[in-house]
Write a protein that holds these residues in place. Sequence first.
Motif, PDB file in Angstrom:
ATOM      1  N   PRO A   1       0.798  -1.221   0.000  1.00  0.00           N
ATOM      2  CA  PRO A   1       0.000   0.000   0.000  1.00  0.00           C
ATOM      3  C   PRO A   1       0.837   1.280   0.000  1.00  0.00           C
ATOM      4  O   PRO A   1       0.331   2.340  -0.381  1.00  0.00           O
ATOM      5  CB  PRO A   1      -0.821  -0.125   1.291  1.00  0.00           C
ATOM      6  CG  PRO A   1      -0.004  -0.998   2.174  1.00  0.00           C
ATOM      7  CD  PRO A   1       0.669  -1.968   1.258  1.00  0.00           C
TER       8      PRO A   1
ATOM      9  N   GLY B   1      -6.185  -2.835  -0.768  1.00  0.00           N
ATOM     10  CA  GLY B   1      -6.864  -1.566  -0.511  1.00  0.00           C
ATOM     11  C   GLY B   1      -7.377  -1.460   0.912  1.00  0.00           C
ATOM     12  O   GLY B   1      -6.611  -1.226   1.854  1.00  0.00           O
ATOM     13  N   LYS B   2      -8.678  -1.676   1.064  1.00  0.00           N
ATOM     14  CA  LYS B   2      -9.294  -1.557   2.386  1.00  0.00           C
ATOM     15  C   LYS B   2      -8.692  -2.514   3.421  1.00  0.00           C
ATOM     16  O   LYS B   2      -8.567  -2.148   4.592  1.00  0.00           O
ATOM     17  CB  LYS B   2     -10.801  -1.784   2.274  1.00  0.00           C
ATOM     18  CG  LYS B   2     -11.534  -0.678   1.543  1.00  0.00           C
ATOM     19  CD  LYS B   2     -13.031  -0.953   1.517  1.00  0.00           C
ATOM     20  CE  LYS B   2     -13.785   0.165   0.795  1.00  0.00           C
ATOM     21  NZ  LYS B   2     -15.248  -0.103   0.750  1.00  0.00           N
ATOM     22  N   PRO B   3      -8.333  -3.743   3.033  1.00  0.00           N
ATOM     23  CA  PRO B   3      -7.747  -4.647   4.028  1.00  0.00           C
ATOM     24  C   PRO B   3      -6.507  -4.080   4.730  1.00  0.00           C
ATOM     25  O   PRO B   3      -6.198  -4.465   5.853  1.00  0.00           O
ATOM     26  CB  PRO B   3      -7.386  -5.892   3.212  1.00  0.00           C
ATOM     27  CG  PRO B   3      -8.405  -5.896   2.111  1.00  0.00           C
ATOM     28  CD  PRO B   3      -8.531  -4.449   1.747  1.00  0.00           C
ATOM     29  N   SER B   4      -5.776  -3.174   4.045  1.00  0.00           N
ATOM     30  CA  SER B   4      -4.571  -2.611   4.660  1.00  0.00           C
ATOM     31  C   SER B   4      -4.914  -1.803   5.911  1.00  0.00           C
ATOM     32  O   SER B   4      -4.085  -1.665   6.812  1.00  0.00           O
ATOM     33  CB  SER B   4      -3.820  -1.732   3.655  1.00  0.00           C
ATOM     34  OG  SER B   4      -4.589  -0.604   3.272  1.00  0.00           O
ATOM     35  N   HIS B   5      -6.143  -1.306   5.995  1.00  0.00           N
ATOM     36  CA  HIS B   5      -6.578  -0.564   7.189  1.00  0.00           C
ATOM     37  C   HIS B   5      -6.913  -1.523   8.330  1.00  0.00           C
ATOM     38  O   HIS B   5      -7.138  -1.079   9.459  1.00  0.00           O
ATOM     39  CB  HIS B   5      -7.798   0.313   6.846  1.00  0.00           C
ATOM     40  CG  HIS B   5      -7.458   1.432   5.895  1.00  0.00           C
ATOM     41  ND1 HIS B   5      -7.051   2.678   6.320  1.00  0.00           N
ATOM     42  CD2 HIS B   5      -7.462   1.481   4.536  1.00  0.00           C
ATOM     43  CE1 HIS B   5      -6.819   3.456   5.273  1.00  0.00           C
ATOM     44  NE2 HIS B   5      -7.074   2.744   4.180  1.00  0.00           N
ATOM     45  N   ARG B   6      -6.917  -2.805   8.023  1.00  0.00           N
ATOM     46  CA  ARG B   6      -7.159  -3.824   9.059  1.00  0.00           C
ATOM     47  C   ARG B   6      -5.892  -4.647   9.318  1.00  0.00           C
ATOM     48  O   ARG B   6      -5.970  -5.730   9.879  1.00  0.00           O
ATOM     49  CB  ARG B   6      -8.310  -4.740   8.623  1.00  0.00           C
ATOM     50  CG  ARG B   6      -9.637  -4.010   8.398  1.00  0.00           C
ATOM     51  CD  ARG B   6     -10.791  -4.983   8.272  1.00  0.00           C
ATOM     52  NE  ARG B   6     -10.660  -5.862   7.128  1.00  0.00           N
ATOM     53  CZ  ARG B   6     -11.119  -5.578   5.901  1.00  0.00           C
ATOM     54  NH1 ARG B   6     -11.754  -4.418   5.688  1.00  0.00           N
ATOM     55  NH2 ARG B   6     -10.979  -6.435   4.915  1.00  0.00           N
TER      56      ARG B   6
ATOM     57  N   PRO C   1      -1.260   2.150   5.657  1.00  0.00           N
ATOM     58  CA  PRO C   1      -2.497   1.757   4.971  1.00  0.00           C
ATOM     59  C   PRO C   1      -2.684   2.505   3.646  1.00  0.00           C
ATOM     60  O   PRO C   1      -2.226   3.639   3.481  1.00  0.00           O
ATOM     61  CB  PRO C   1      -3.592   2.135   5.981  1.00  0.00           C
ATOM     62  CG  PRO C   1      -2.893   2.077   7.306  1.00  0.00           C
ATOM     63  CD  PRO C   1      -1.510   2.580   7.028  1.00  0.00           C
TER      64      PRO C   1
ATOM     65  N   GLY D   1      -3.679   4.764   0.763  1.00  0.00           N
ATOM     66  CA  GLY D   1      -4.314   6.065   0.673  1.00  0.00           C
ATOM     67  C   GLY D   1      -4.079   6.961   1.874  1.00  0.00           C
ATOM     68  O   GLY D   1      -4.591   8.102   1.882  1.00  0.00           O
ATOM     69  N   SER D   2      -3.339   6.534   2.860  1.00  0.00           N
ATOM     70  CA  SER D   2      -3.142   7.362   4.058  1.00  0.00           C
ATOM     71  C   SER D   2      -1.998   8.358   3.864  1.00  0.00           C
ATOM     72  O   SER D   2      -1.210   8.228   2.934  1.00  0.00           O
ATOM     73  CB  SER D   2      -2.831   6.462   5.267  1.00  0.00           C
ATOM     74  OG  SER D   2      -1.633   5.741   5.062  1.00  0.00           O
TER      75      SER D   2
END
Length: 220
Positions: free
Chosen positions: A130, A157-162, A217, A219-220
């Motif tokens: 990411p 994508g979104k899993p990286s925030h988890r 994560p 997009g951060s």
Amino acid sequence: MQQRAINVVLTGVTGTALAGMLVAGVAAASDDSAPEKQFLAQQAVASQEHQTPADHPQKSVDKATAGSGSKAESETGSKSDAQREKKDSKVLLSGRTTASYFWDDGSGVNGDTGAPAGGKPMQKGLFASPSWPLHTKVKVSYDGRSVTGFVGDRGPGKPSHRGVMLDLDTYTFRYLLDGGKPKSKYNAGTGEGHLKNVKWEVLSWGKGAGEKGKPQPFGS
């Protein structure tokens, strides 16, 4: 008186004969020694021509020195190779994460989004991060198995925030899981979709877009 004269004559003749014999003997002795001297001279020359390497210590030393030089060069080369290998395998950063898998070759299968962002075709050893710079060299390890690859795409994508900070190509994922091969490029062939506690090691940073350091994560 006549008898005395005869004795004198005989003595002279005998002396002359003895002198002649002596001269002849000396001459003969001289003649006999000549071949012997010549033979000795020839023998000395032959001995000089057929000396063994042991009779030439300088040549032996030269050969030994040459051998030592070759050995030294070989040891220097080996040392340089070892240093180069050590330098190439230096770990810049390491950690652990949960990893998922993907295969995105731009064919549109299973909803993939197009060719990898790094500009290289999808392949075994191509990972998605990411945040790391594209083309960063990374080694991943799990359960005693390891694969060295590179960051060639963005994800997950979104899993990286988890906490899922790496997407591995299908072949690498399946190999790390159990040493097997995937059912297809898009399906690892197991019920596992994630591998927890995968160790990652950054071996060299890529020159592509991204940020060095701990993965962030998407997009951060």
